[in-house]
Write an enzyme that holds these catalytic residues in place. Structure first.
Site, PDB file in Angstrom:
ATOM      1  N   PRO A  90       0.806  -1.235   0.000  1.00 20.08           N
ATOM      2  CA  PRO A  90       0.000   0.000   0.000  1.00 20.08           C
ATOM      3  C   PRO A  90       0.833   1.277   0.000  1.00 20.08           C
ATOM      4  O   PRO A  90       0.310   2.347  -0.312  1.00 20.08           O
ATOM      5  CB  PRO A  90      -0.849  -0.110   1.278  1.00 20.08           C
ATOM      6  CG  PRO A  90      -0.121  -1.093   2.132  1.00 20.08           C
ATOM      7  CD  PRO A  90       0.537  -2.049   1.195  1.00 20.08           C
ATOM      8  N   GLU A 117       0.923  -8.990   8.702  1.00 18.67           N
ATOM      9  CA  GLU A 117       1.252  -7.594   9.015  1.00 18.67           C
ATOM     10  C   GLU A 117       2.298  -6.991   8.081  1.00 18.67           C
ATOM     11  O   GLU A 117       2.728  -5.869   8.279  1.00 18.67           O
ATOM     12  CB  GLU A 117       1.749  -7.489  10.462  1.00 18.67           C
ATOM     13  CG  GLU A 117       0.652  -7.626  11.493  1.00 18.67           C
ATOM     14  CD  GLU A 117      -0.402  -6.544  11.378  1.00 18.67           C
ATOM     15  OE1 GLU A 117      -0.040  -5.352  11.278  1.00 18.67           O
ATOM     16  OE2 GLU A 117      -1.597  -6.884  11.369  1.00 18.67           O
ATOM     17  N   ARG A 154      -5.160  -6.394 -20.774  1.00 11.47           N
ATOM     18  CA  ARG A 154      -5.949  -5.673 -21.770  1.00 11.47           C
ATOM     19  C   ARG A 154      -5.074  -4.916 -22.760  1.00 11.47           C
ATOM     20  O   ARG A 154      -5.518  -4.573 -23.848  1.00 11.47           O
ATOM     21  CB  ARG A 154      -6.912  -4.704 -21.089  1.00 11.47           C
ATOM     22  CG  ARG A 154      -7.975  -5.368 -20.248  1.00 11.47           C
ATOM     23  CD  ARG A 154      -8.851  -4.315 -19.571  1.00 11.47           C
ATOM     24  NE  ARG A 154      -9.592  -3.515 -20.535  1.00 11.47           N
ATOM     25  CZ  ARG A 154     -10.747  -3.872 -21.084  1.00 11.47           C
ATOM     26  NH1 ARG A 154     -11.310  -5.029 -20.732  1.00 11.47           N
ATOM     27  NH2 ARG A 154     -11.362  -3.094 -21.954  1.00 11.47           N
ATOM     28  N   ASP A 169     -10.810   2.657 -23.949  1.00 18.20           N
ATOM     29  CA  ASP A 169     -11.049   2.538 -22.512  1.00 18.20           C
ATOM     30  C   ASP A 169     -10.819   3.873 -21.824  1.00 18.20           C
ATOM     31  O   ASP A 169      -9.993   4.685 -22.250  1.00 18.20           O
ATOM     32  CB  ASP A 169     -10.091   1.507 -21.882  1.00 18.20           C
ATOM     33  CG  ASP A 169     -10.492   0.084 -22.210  1.00 18.20           C
ATOM     34  OD1 ASP A 169     -11.624  -0.117 -22.657  1.00 18.20           O
ATOM     35  OD2 ASP A 169      -9.667  -0.814 -21.994  1.00 18.20           O
TER      36      ASP A 169
END
Length: 223
Positions: A90, A117, A154, A169
């Site tokens: 993250p 964690e 894609r 797109d």
């Protein structure tokens, strides 16, 4: 494209057995291989995590099994310039359509999916880069890896029904897409914009450009 995924939970990747990704695999455009991290543990309990030094809650993934897993893949991998090792995190670089295009130019992507964690800090040495799909925390790296694989796939030739499909797109060129309509022309009084049924392709292209710009403006300013 060769895709290798290091994970504790390969069954979480069931969505890759369906839809466009399934067809890409059947065509041989994508070859996806899973590496079970526990197979590279040292002890009989196949332990891959341990408590953090310095105290704290949760468990941290150990470096030894991850290094062994990555090295096992690299034994038969493509040359350095043709591959990219990605760690799902993250705090990594925010994933974008531009990044999807960039990654699609490699012949091999290796995904490191964490759990619990987090990673022992030394594991980051294995990756070329850390990637995040948003500023929030998920249970593990499996979902982000699937998002990235789908977006990258894609971009590959012959994955979609038409190579032009990807170019229309949203965010392909950095901007939002334009509104799309299909039959019926009149649905409960909600009409398809007249320009789309005019047959004037120049005006249609201009309308789509203006609508895309308007969506970008709304996205930027939340108007």
């Amino acid at each position: 494209m060769q895709i290798d995924i290091i994970t504790l939970f390969p069954n979480m990747f069931a969505p890759l057995e369906d839809s466009i990704i399934k067809r890409a695999r059947e065509k041989g455009i994508l070859n996806i291989k899973f590496t079970q991290l526990r197979d590279f543990a040292f002890d009989k309990h196949r332990q891959v995590d341990d408590t953090p030094f310095g105290g704290g809650s949760g468990m941290v993934l150990k470096p030894e099994p991850m290094f062994r897993a990555v090295r096992s893949i690299l034994e038969n991998s493509l040359p350095l310039e043709q591959r990219r090792i990605l760690i799902m995190d993250p705090i990594g670089e925010q994933f974008t359509q531009s990044k999807a295009k960039e990654l699609s130019r490699y012949d091999q992507l290796i995904f490191i999916c964490g759990h619990y964690e987090g990673f022992d800090e030394r594991i980051y040495e294995l990756a070329d880069e850390a990637i995040s799909i948003g500023e929030y925390v998920l249970t593990g790296g499996e979902l982000p890896a699937m998002v990235i694989i789908d977006a990258v796939a894609r971009m590959l030739p012959d994955v979609l029904g038409s190579d032009e499909s990807a170019k229309t797109d949203s965010f392909y060129d950095g901007g939002a897409g334009y509104p799309q309509y299909t039959k019926p022309r009149d649905f409960e009084g909600r009409l398809v914009p007249e320009v789309l049924v005019s047959g004037n392709h120049a005006k249609i292209a201009q309308w789509r450009k203006e609508q895309s710009e308007l969506r970008n403006l709304k996205k930027e300013h939340r108007i």
